[in-house]
Write a protein that holds these residues in place. Structure first.
Motif, PDB file in Angstrom:
ATOM      1  N   ASP A  85      -8.857   0.831 -12.956  1.00 59.72           N
ATOM      2  CA  ASP A  85      -7.879  -0.391 -13.376  1.00 59.72           C
ATOM      3  C   ASP A  85      -7.531   0.659 -15.266  1.00 59.72           C
ATOM      4  OD1 ASP A  85      -9.951  -0.042 -15.256  1.00 59.72           O
ATOM      5  OD2 ASP A  85     -10.724  -2.124 -15.860  1.00 59.72           O
ATOM      6  N   GLY A  86      -6.978   0.347 -16.266  1.00 64.87           N
ATOM      7  CA  GLY A  86      -6.430   0.889 -17.832  1.00 64.87           C
ATOM      8  C   GLY A  86      -5.982  -0.106 -18.765  1.00 64.87           C
ATOM      9  N   PRO A  87      -5.654   0.893 -19.527  1.00 66.79           N
ATOM     10  CA  PRO A  87      -5.247  -0.110 -20.867  1.00 66.79           C
ATOM     11  C   PRO A  87      -4.238  -1.017 -20.475  1.00 66.79           C
ATOM     12  CG  PRO A  87      -4.835   2.369 -20.753  1.00 66.79           C
ATOM     13  CD  PRO A  87      -4.773   2.688 -19.766  1.00 66.79           C
ATOM     14  N   LYS A  88      -3.562  -0.852 -19.084  1.00 65.92           N
ATOM     15  CA  LYS A  88      -2.558  -2.011 -19.094  1.00 65.92           C
ATOM     16  C   LYS A  88      -3.130  -3.545 -19.361  1.00 65.92           C
ATOM     17  CE  LYS A  88      -0.298  -2.886 -14.779  1.00 65.92           C
ATOM     18  NZ  LYS A  88      -0.111  -3.383 -13.335  1.00 65.92           N
ATOM     19  N   ARG A  89      -4.250  -3.567 -18.775  1.00 63.09           N
ATOM     20  CA  ARG A  89      -5.071  -5.257 -18.642  1.00 63.09           C
ATOM     21  C   ARG A  89      -5.209  -5.700 -20.285  1.00 63.09           C
ATOM     22  NH1 ARG A  89      -8.306  -6.925 -15.511  1.00 63.09           N
ATOM     23  NH2 ARG A  89      -8.419  -6.342 -14.352  1.00 63.09           N
ATOM     24  N   TYR A  90      -5.521  -4.991 -21.015  1.00 59.01           N
ATOM     25  CA  TYR A  90      -5.365  -5.053 -22.184  1.00 59.01           C
ATOM     26  C   TYR A  90      -4.456  -5.125 -23.403  1.00 59.01           C
ATOM     27  CZ  TYR A  90     -10.220  -3.736 -21.286  1.00 59.01           C
ATOM     28  OH  TYR A  90     -11.637  -4.157 -20.780  1.00 59.01           O
ATOM     29  N   LEU A  91      -3.133  -4.676 -23.124  1.00 57.27           N
ATOM     30  CA  LEU A  91      -2.245  -4.559 -23.192  1.00 57.27           C
ATOM     31  C   LEU A  91      -0.613  -5.926 -22.595  1.00 57.27           C
ATOM     32  CD1 LEU A  91      -1.286  -0.889 -24.154  1.00 57.27           C
ATOM     33  CD2 LEU A  91      -1.957  -2.485 -25.651  1.00 57.27           C
ATOM     34  N   TYR A  92      -0.788  -6.246 -21.264  1.00 56.90           N
ATOM     35  CA  TYR A  92      -0.531  -7.074 -20.613  1.00 56.90           C
ATOM     36  C   TYR A  92      -1.146  -7.872 -19.635  1.00 56.90           C
ATOM     37  CZ  TYR A  92       3.627  -8.368 -17.746  1.00 56.90           C
ATOM     38  OH  TYR A  92       4.248  -9.047 -16.764  1.00 56.90           O
ATOM     39  N   PRO A  93      -2.284  -8.382 -20.177  1.00 55.42           N
ATOM     40  CA  PRO A  93      -3.507  -8.938 -19.368  1.00 55.42           C
ATOM     41  C   PRO A  93      -2.830 -10.159 -18.049  1.00 55.42           C
ATOM     42  CG  PRO A  93      -3.092  -9.893 -21.163  1.00 55.42           C
ATOM     43  CD  PRO A  93      -1.997  -9.389 -21.240  1.00 55.42           C
ATOM     44  N   ALA A 121      -8.753  -0.257 -30.456  1.00 56.62           N
ATOM     45  CA  ALA A 121      -8.391   1.180 -29.831  1.00 56.62           C
ATOM     46  C   ALA A 121      -9.572   1.693 -28.422  1.00 56.62           C
ATOM     47  CB  ALA A 121      -9.652   2.046 -30.784  1.00 56.62           C
ATOM     48  N   PHE A 122      -8.067   2.107 -28.317  1.00 54.78           N
ATOM     49  CA  PHE A 122      -8.589   2.818 -26.615  1.00 54.78           C
ATOM     50  C   PHE A 122      -9.202   4.408 -26.719  1.00 54.78           C
ATOM     51  CE2 PHE A 122      -5.132   0.125 -26.264  1.00 54.78           C
ATOM     52  CZ  PHE A 122      -5.666  -0.612 -24.423  1.00 54.78           C
ATOM     53  N   LEU A 123     -10.307   4.413 -26.798  1.00 59.84           N
ATOM     54  CA  LEU A 123     -10.907   6.138 -26.905  1.00 59.84           C
ATOM     55  C   LEU A 123     -10.470   6.429 -25.449  1.00 59.84           C
ATOM     56  CD1 LEU A 123     -12.506   8.288 -27.831  1.00 59.84           C
ATOM     57  CD2 LEU A 123     -14.474   7.160 -28.179  1.00 59.84           C
ATOM     58  N   GLY A 124     -10.528   7.226 -24.297  1.00 59.20           N
ATOM     59  CA  GLY A 124     -10.801   8.015 -23.522  1.00 59.20           C
ATOM     60  C   GLY A 124      -9.606   7.966 -22.767  1.00 59.20           C
ATOM     61  N   LEU A 125      -8.997   6.514 -22.303  1.00 58.86           N
ATOM     62  CA  LEU A 125      -7.154   6.853 -22.408  1.00 58.86           C
ATOM     63  C   LEU A 125      -7.024   8.580 -21.658  1.00 58.86           C
ATOM     64  CD1 LEU A 125      -3.961   5.694 -22.734  1.00 58.86           C
ATOM     65  CD2 LEU A 125      -6.108   6.080 -24.590  1.00 58.86           C
ATOM     66  N   ARG A 126      -6.048   8.314 -20.562  1.00 58.37           N
ATOM     67  CA  ARG A 126      -5.542   9.867 -20.254  1.00 58.37           C
ATOM     68  C   ARG A 126      -4.455  10.069 -20.074  1.00 58.37           C
ATOM     69  NH1 ARG A 126     -10.194  13.136 -19.423  1.00 58.37           N
ATOM     70  NH2 ARG A 126     -11.688  12.204 -18.403  1.00 58.37           N
ATOM     71  N   PRO A 127      -3.575  10.818 -20.295  1.00 62.26           N
ATOM     72  CA  PRO A 127      -2.537  11.709 -20.831  1.00 62.26           C
ATOM     73  C   PRO A 127      -1.305  10.789 -19.889  1.00 62.26           C
ATOM     74  CG  PRO A 127      -3.459  13.930 -20.728  1.00 62.26           C
ATOM     75  CD  PRO A 127      -4.815  12.397 -20.605  1.00 62.26           C
ATOM     76  N   CYS A 128      -1.544  10.537 -18.292  1.00 64.29           N
ATOM     77  CA  CYS A 128      -1.019   9.937 -17.424  1.00 64.29           C
ATOM     78  C   CYS A 128      -0.827   8.493 -18.090  1.00 64.29           C
ATOM     79  CB  CYS A 128      -0.928   9.762 -16.296  1.00 64.29           C
ATOM     80  SG  CYS A 128      -2.621   9.282 -15.633  1.00 64.29           S
ATOM     81  N   GLU A 129      -1.552   8.125 -18.748  1.00 64.84           N
ATOM     82  CA  GLU A 129      -1.794   6.636 -19.096  1.00 64.84           C
ATOM     83  C   GLU A 129      -1.190   6.625 -20.502  1.00 64.84           C
ATOM     84  OE1 GLU A 129      -5.514   5.018 -17.347  1.00 64.84           O
ATOM     85  OE2 GLU A 129      -6.178   5.974 -18.741  1.00 64.84           O
ATOM     86  N   MET A 130      -1.259   7.173 -21.351  1.00 66.24           N
ATOM     87  CA  MET A 130       0.291   7.126 -22.238  1.00 66.24           C
ATOM     88  C   MET A 130       1.253   7.770 -21.734  1.00 66.24           C
ATOM     89  SD  MET A 130      -1.327   6.939 -25.650  1.00 66.24           S
ATOM     90  CE  MET A 130       0.445   6.313 -25.337  1.00 66.24           C
ATOM     91  N   ALA A 131       1.734   7.807 -20.670  1.00 66.06           N
ATOM     92  CA  ALA A 131       3.025   7.852 -20.039  1.00 66.06           C
ATOM     93  C   ALA A 131       2.733   6.908 -19.665  1.00 66.06           C
ATOM     94  CB  ALA A 131       2.879   9.036 -19.620  1.00 66.06           C
ATOM     95  N   VAL A 281      -3.123  -1.390  -9.067  1.00 71.80           N
ATOM     96  CA  VAL A 281      -3.761  -0.333  -9.741  1.00 71.80           C
ATOM     97  C   VAL A 281      -2.812   0.124 -10.792  1.00 71.80           C
ATOM     98  CG1 VAL A 281      -6.034  -0.616  -8.510  1.00 71.80           C
ATOM     99  CG2 VAL A 281      -4.082   0.782  -8.359  1.00 71.80           C
ATOM    100  N   CYS A 282      -1.597   0.115 -10.015  1.00 74.20           N
ATOM    101  CA  CYS A 282      -0.618   0.806 -11.227  1.00 74.20           C
ATOM    102  C   CYS A 282      -0.339   0.757 -12.083  1.00 74.20           C
ATOM    103  CB  CYS A 282       0.903   1.023  -9.872  1.00 74.20           C
ATOM    104  SG  CYS A 282       2.015   1.651 -10.601  1.00 74.20           S
ATOM    105  N   PRO A 283      -0.400   1.268 -13.089  1.00 76.15           N
ATOM    106  CA  PRO A 283       0.106   1.341 -14.801  1.00 76.15           C
ATOM    107  C   PRO A 283       1.082   1.079 -14.570  1.00 76.15           C
ATOM    108  CG  PRO A 283      -0.594   3.564 -14.262  1.00 76.15           C
ATOM    109  CD  PRO A 283      -0.600   3.635 -12.433  1.00 76.15           C
ATOM    110  N   THR A 284       2.144   0.962 -14.253  1.00 70.07           N
ATOM    111  CA  THR A 284       3.962   0.552 -14.491  1.00 70.07           C
ATOM    112  C   THR A 284       4.044  -0.382 -14.177  1.00 70.07           C
ATOM    113  OG1 THR A 284       4.617   1.884 -13.077  1.00 70.07           O
ATOM    114  CG2 THR A 284       3.841   3.388 -15.354  1.00 70.07           C
ATOM    115  N   CYS A 285       2.999  -1.010 -13.058  1.00 72.68           N
ATOM    116  CA  CYS A 285       4.110  -2.066 -12.540  1.00 72.68           C
ATOM    117  C   CYS A 285       4.075  -3.284 -13.364  1.00 72.68           C
ATOM    118  CB  CYS A 285       3.243  -2.994 -11.221  1.00 72.68           C
ATOM    119  SG  CYS A 285       3.398  -2.021  -9.516  1.00 72.68           S
TER     120      CYS A 285
END
Length: 373
Positions: A85-93, A121-131, A281-285
């Motif tokens: 998982d990643g930041p998507k579950r917090y921005l788009y529950p 505050a997302f600490l430790g997300l990766r560049p691909c997740e920011m993309a 698990v996809c961060p853009t779906c």
């Protein structure tokens, strides 16, 4: 009056001993800090109250259909890459109440207010997740770069605008990473507030926004030495040269457009379980469905939005039956959309090269190999 922050060419340095102070400062500023922690044998983005909760001394081993945590460098806090998982579950529950109805007299009254949007505050997300977040900006019409016809997603927009993004650059790619092919890593590009490159003694920090600078002013930073700057760049260059996978995008969209009846789709379908793991698990779906429920007395009604997957049989169901009623059709739709028709829809690729769909596929299907085929 705050002391001036020492910044050289947009860079400053935070000693490792000050990582706890960084977390405390974020919490004092009213943020819920989301950072990578170990949960049930995987690295997962969860709320933390202390830097001690971050998954220090762990590294991940990833390959097609395989994820394991192993003992890493005890001095490093971010030696792993991404978990499921990643930041998507917090921005788009994955579950979100859209509205409620209740009976008032002889009519329904609408309760349209949604859930409160936290300050993250997302600490430790990766560049691909920011993309990936920047891709979803287009999908949810959160920015002017959104494609025509996109529908604004209000929760995403509010959570996105007030969140703080502290990216940690990747210095040790995973076995399924191919962010270099997609231009999304291993070094942060745009959209972050701070981008940290981890060294054993601390972090070389690139400041990406005014909010990032305001945060840095509250921390015990100093100018990075020439050796620290050189080592940070060397680690990033080494990461670029040691990707676990690669994906040649040259002519790929046209190739997919002309391969609708290619026999290889049948071969993939024989292996695919249509489980939907890759989409979850996809961060853009972004596919969803809605479910309506009523109280037993019939006086209260609720509509809830859930994540859905284009791999489920019911996803394309119409009164005439499902439009994509075979695994072949569903896999083809997903891959062509992710790497091809996403360009038509949103003006960018739907893939950011994180490799999650490869790692978490129980059949070990590899999107880079299928696209090449």
């Amino acid at each position: 009056m705050a002391e001036p922050v020492t910044v050289t060419d947009g860079l400053t340095y935070l000693p490792r001993s000050a990582l706890e102070e960084l977390v405390r400062t974020l919490r004092d500023d009213g943020y819920t800090v989301i950072a990578p922690v170990v949960v049930d044998g995987v690295v997962s983005m969860r709320p933390v109250e202390s830097a001690a909760q971050i998954a220090k001394g762990a590294r991940d081993e990833q390959d097609a259909g395989r994820y394991r945590l192993a003992e890493g460098d005890a001095a490093l806090s971010f030696e792993y890459v991404v978990g499921p998982d990643g930041p998507k579950r917090y921005l788009y529950p994955p579950q979100q109440r859209l509205f409620r109805l209740h009976i008032e007299g002889e009519r329904f009254a609408v309760e349209a207010e949604g859930p409160a949007v936290p300050r993250l505050a997302f600490l430790g997300l990766r560049p691909c997740e920011m993309a990936a977040i920047r891709v979803q900006d287009r999908v949810f019409a959160a920015t002017q770069a959104a494609a025509p016809g996109c529908e604004a997603e209000s929760y995403f927009r509010r959570a996105r605008e007030q969140a703080l993004y502290l990216v940690v650059n990747c210095t040790r790619p995973g076995g399924t990473c191919f962010c270099v092919s997609m231009g999304t890593g291993p070094q942060a590009g745009e959209g972050h507030d701070l981008a940290l490159t981890e060294l054993r003694s601390g972090f070389v920090i690139a400041i990406g926004s005014d909010r990032g600078m305001a945060l840095v002013r509250q921390l015990p930073v100093r100018a990075p030495s020439d050796a620290e700057r050189e080592l940070a760049e060397l680690k990033l260059q080494t990461a670029r040269e040691h990707m676990g996978r690669g994906l040649d995008q040259d002519g790929l969209k046209d190739a997919l457009d002309h391969a609708i009846e290619h026999p290889h789709w049948d071969e993939v379908a024989e292996r695919c379980l249509s489980c939907g793991n890759c989409t979850q698990v996809c961060p853009t779906c972004f596919c969803t469905t809605v479910c309506d429920s009523s109280s037993l007395d019939g006086r209260h009604h609720t509509r809830v939005q859930y994540w859905e997957s284009c791999f489920t049989h019911r996803f394309s169901y119409t009164t005439a039956g499902p439009v994509r009623n075979t695994i072949r059709a569903r896999y083809r739709h997903w891959l062509r959309h992710k790497l091809g028709t996403w360009w038509d829809q949103f003006g960018c690729s739907g893939c950011i090269g994180c490799g999650r769909c490869i790692t978490w596929c129980p059949a070990a299907i590899d999107i880079t190999r299928e696209a090449a085929a």
